[in-house]
Design an enzyme around this catalytic site. Sequence first.
Site, short mmCIF file in Angstrom:
data_model
loop_
_atom_site.label_atom_id
_atom_site.label_comp_id
_atom_site.label_asym_id
_atom_site.label_seq_id
_atom_site.Cartn_x
_atom_site.Cartn_y
_atom_site.Cartn_z
N CYS A 11 -0.48 1.68 12.05
CA CYS A 11 -0.96 0.74 11.03
C CYS A 11 -1.92 -0.25 11.72
O CYS A 11 -2.89 0.17 12.35
CB CYS A 11 0.25 0.09 10.38
SG CYS A 11 -0.03 -1.16 9.11
N ASP B 11 -3.77 8.36 2.23
CA ASP B 11 -3.68 6.94 2.60
C ASP B 11 -4.66 6.15 1.74
O ASP B 11 -5.88 6.27 1.89
CB ASP B 11 -4.03 6.78 4.09
CG ASP B 11 -3.75 5.38 4.62
OD1 ASP B 11 -3.82 4.43 3.84
OD2 ASP B 11 -3.48 5.27 5.83
N HIS C 266 -0.17 6.47 4.02
CA HIS C 266 -0.08 5.46 5.07
C HIS C 266 1.40 5.28 5.46
O HIS C 266 2.27 5.22 4.60
CB HIS C 266 -0.63 4.12 4.55
CG HIS C 266 -0.88 3.13 5.62
ND1 HIS C 266 -1.99 3.19 6.44
CD2 HIS C 266 -0.18 2.04 6.02
CE1 HIS C 266 -1.96 2.18 7.29
NE2 HIS C 266 -0.86 1.47 7.07
#
Length: 237
Positions: A118, A174, A206
């Site tokens: 991330c 994502d 994600h």
Amino acid sequence: MPEATHTLTTPDGPMEVYEATPDSDARGAVIVVQEAFGLNDHIRDVTRRFAAAGYHAVAPAFFHRAGGGTADYGDFAAVMPLFEGVSDDGVLTDFDTALEHLHEQDFNDRQVGIVGFCWGGRATFLVCARRAIGAGVGFYGGGIASKSGLGFDALMDEAAALKAPWLGLFGDDDASIPVEDVEKLREALRAAPVATDVVRYAGAGHGFHCDVRPDFNPEAAADASARTLSWFDTHLA
């Protein structure tokens, strides 16, 4: 598996570092960079996984400037205060502090890799662009091809100057990182003077590597983890 929490001194104050080490001689060292939610139990678990794979692994608490802490997954109102004082220069300062700790354990720069998730995925690209370490791997790092939702500038213009081999792992589903951005990054990396690769996972969103998030995708996570270990095995001195 030995594990411990240390407090290291940075120019911006004390920084907690979680450390896990293998039971036998380490094959190298890995710095684990947290998600936007802080140095939480999941990131500690990931750090232990690298130790179990034979690496001396450390996870710095990069949010120490705001007093540290974590946010629950999905609680973005709690995330933003954690980023108070965080900057690219600060990330590099904290990385250098963790790297010096590993130097004290007799690892040289080329024996050290970095992996991040991330927000941490972007941090790995930043480090590999500015520091000649062994290698880096970024999982779904937003803010590389275009400005991040957290306000960090894009880094793609530094692709041609990468100092360390870098592997990027992304999910096609994502919502925060368009496939078009991933492909722009892949194209920019063709100019890199070091080894690079970009892998996309169909049907993965994600956070696909995180087994405590709704987007966890076991198949993509397993493949990405195997690629990460292979990347480090290939590129760390």
